[in-house]
Design a protein around this motif. Structure first.
Motif, PDB file in Angstrom:
ATOM      1  N   ALA A 166      34.110  39.708  73.938  1.00 45.42           N
ATOM      2  CA  ALA A 166      34.926  40.315  72.895  1.00 45.42           C
ATOM      3  C   ALA A 166      34.141  40.486  71.599  1.00 45.42           C
ATOM      4  CB  ALA A 166      36.180  39.463  72.647  1.00 45.42           C
ATOM      5  N   ALA A 167      33.382  39.466  71.230  1.00 43.33           N
ATOM      6  CA  ALA A 167      32.594  39.546  70.001  1.00 43.33           C
ATOM      7  C   ALA A 167      31.568  40.677  70.095  1.00 43.33           C
ATOM      8  CB  ALA A 167      31.886  38.219  69.748  1.00 43.33           C
ATOM      9  N   ALA A 168      30.928  40.799  71.244  1.00 47.35           N
ATOM     10  CA  ALA A 168      29.944  41.863  71.428  1.00 47.35           C
ATOM     11  C   ALA A 168      30.599  43.236  71.372  1.00 47.35           C
ATOM     12  CB  ALA A 168      29.221  41.679  72.767  1.00 47.35           C
ATOM     13  N   LYS A 169      31.727  43.366  72.045  1.00 45.52           N
ATOM     14  CA  LYS A 169      32.369  44.681  72.142  1.00 45.52           C
ATOM     15  C   LYS A 169      32.996  45.116  70.823  1.00 45.52           C
ATOM     16  CE  LYS A 169      31.443  45.939  76.333  1.00 45.52           C
ATOM     17  NZ  LYS A 169      30.455  47.038  76.515  1.00 45.52           N
ATOM     18  N   LEU A 170      33.471  44.168  70.023  1.00 47.68           N
ATOM     19  CA  LEU A 170      33.952  44.544  68.697  1.00 47.68           C
ATOM     20  C   LEU A 170      32.769  44.890  67.797  1.00 47.68           C
ATOM     21  CD1 LEU A 170      36.663  44.953  67.350  1.00 47.68           C
ATOM     22  CD2 LEU A 170      36.490  42.651  66.406  1.00 47.68           C
ATOM     23  N   GLY A 171      31.651  44.235  67.995  1.00 48.02           N
ATOM     24  CA  GLY A 171      30.442  44.593  67.268  1.00 48.02           C
ATOM     25  C   GLY A 171      29.983  46.008  67.570  1.00 48.02           C
ATOM     26  N   VAL A 172      30.133  46.431  68.816  1.00 50.31           N
ATOM     27  CA  VAL A 172      29.789  47.798  69.197  1.00 50.31           C
ATOM     28  C   VAL A 172      30.640  48.799  68.423  1.00 50.31           C
ATOM     29  CG1 VAL A 172      29.809  49.476  71.095  1.00 50.31           C
ATOM     30  CG2 VAL A 172      28.900  47.179  71.468  1.00 50.31           C
TER      31      VAL A 172
END
Length: 305
Positions: A166-172
């Motif tokens: 989730a953290a990675a995908k919100l960063g994207v």
């Protein structure tokens, strides 16, 4: 004639699932395609294989299209830079990158191994940085280019057991937004897709009861990778030149446009706030506008169309 005639497109994670369908469709729509896939396992823990990427590239060539393969990891910047050069050397240019490459290492956050956090961030968030940074100057110089990056409702909404993902995908989402803003005057576009599709990543999620099993079966039949590929390829085309900085989702035959964070409520106090006044006045007044902590399934509780 296809919507990508004359274009050169890199598709990461192109050996399986959504990436595979994006690569095949891009080829059918006239693009010369570099199919990238590490050929590794779902958790990205093994050395991988060149087989999956080359298998898809061969399918494109056998159908009369142009394709080459690459089995490097998107988590390595130098490898991605070389991948971009490979596409330009083989096909004479580069016009779009579709980046669904990913791994999963799920687990409750209070039990998450730091190595599992880092591995997922490296592939998803650093991978998105690598494919955009390695090509952005080329796109700006030619004043044309399109990125289709992949987010997830795990980041946009949330899912238990996927803090790293989730953290990675919100960063994207944040990365794509800035790339779109900074690229606007140079016709460099960036959009993101949150896909609903039956892939090996989804298949890895444990089924705990009959209701979950039934839901999984509906996903297999109603949410396919090829349905996601239609939008990914469309966003690379010149016909979508006015679409940038947006967040989409594809769920079966449904295409969603997401809103983006904006203020929903404001309160001011002329004498300023204190912890006590915030607790007594501001937070109770804002409570009705809070976003609940329900998971993705609470926002999309119905079967796909």
């Amino acid at each position: 004639m296809g919507v990508l005639d004359g274009k050169v497109v890199i598709v990461t994670g192109g050996g399986n699932g959504i990436g595979r369908e994006c690569a095949l469709l891009a080829g059918r729509e006239g693009a010369s395609v570099l199919v990238n896939d590490l050929g590794g396992g779902l958790k990205g823990e093994d050395a991988g294989s060149s087989g999956p990427a080359e298998d898809v590239a061969k399918l494109i060539r056998d159908a009369g299209g142009k394709a080459i393969s690459n089995s490097d990891s998107v988590s390595e910047y130098d490898a991605v830079a070389a991948m971009c050069e490979q596409a330009k050397k083989a096909f004479g240019g580069l016009h779009a990158i579709i980046n669904p490459a990913g791994i999963l290492r799920d687990g409750m956050f209070h039990k998450m191994d730091p190595a599992d956090w880092k591995a997922v961030i490296d592939v998803h968030l650093h991978g998105a940085f690598n494919v955009t940074r390695a090509s952005i100057e080329h796109f700006r110089e030619q004043q044309s280019g399109s990125y289709v990056l992949f987010t997830s409702t795990s980041g946009l909404i949330g899912n238990i057991g996927q803090a790293n993902y989730a953290a990675a995908k919100l960063g994207v989402m944040g990365l794509s937004r800035i790339v779109a803003m900074e690229g606007l005057q140079k016709n460099v576009r960036s959009n993101i897709i949150a896909p609903f599709a039956w892939t090996r990543m989804i298949a890895s999620i444990p089924v705990k009861d009959e209701a979950s099993a039934a839901r999984v079966e509906r996903m297999k039949n109603g949410m396919r990778a090829d349905q996601v590929a239609q939008l990914a390829v469309a966003l690379c085309a010149d016909g979508a030149k006015d679409t940038t900085g947006q967040i989409f989702a594809v769920r079966g035959n449904e295409v969603f446009l997401f809103n983006q964070p904006r203020p929903v409520r404001a309160m001011a106090r002329l004498e300023g706030w204190t912890p006590e006044s915030l607790i007594e006045q501001a937070l109770p007044a804002m409570k009705a506008s809070y976003t609940d902590v329900g998971a993705s399934a609470s926002v999309f509780p119905y079967d796909p169309v």
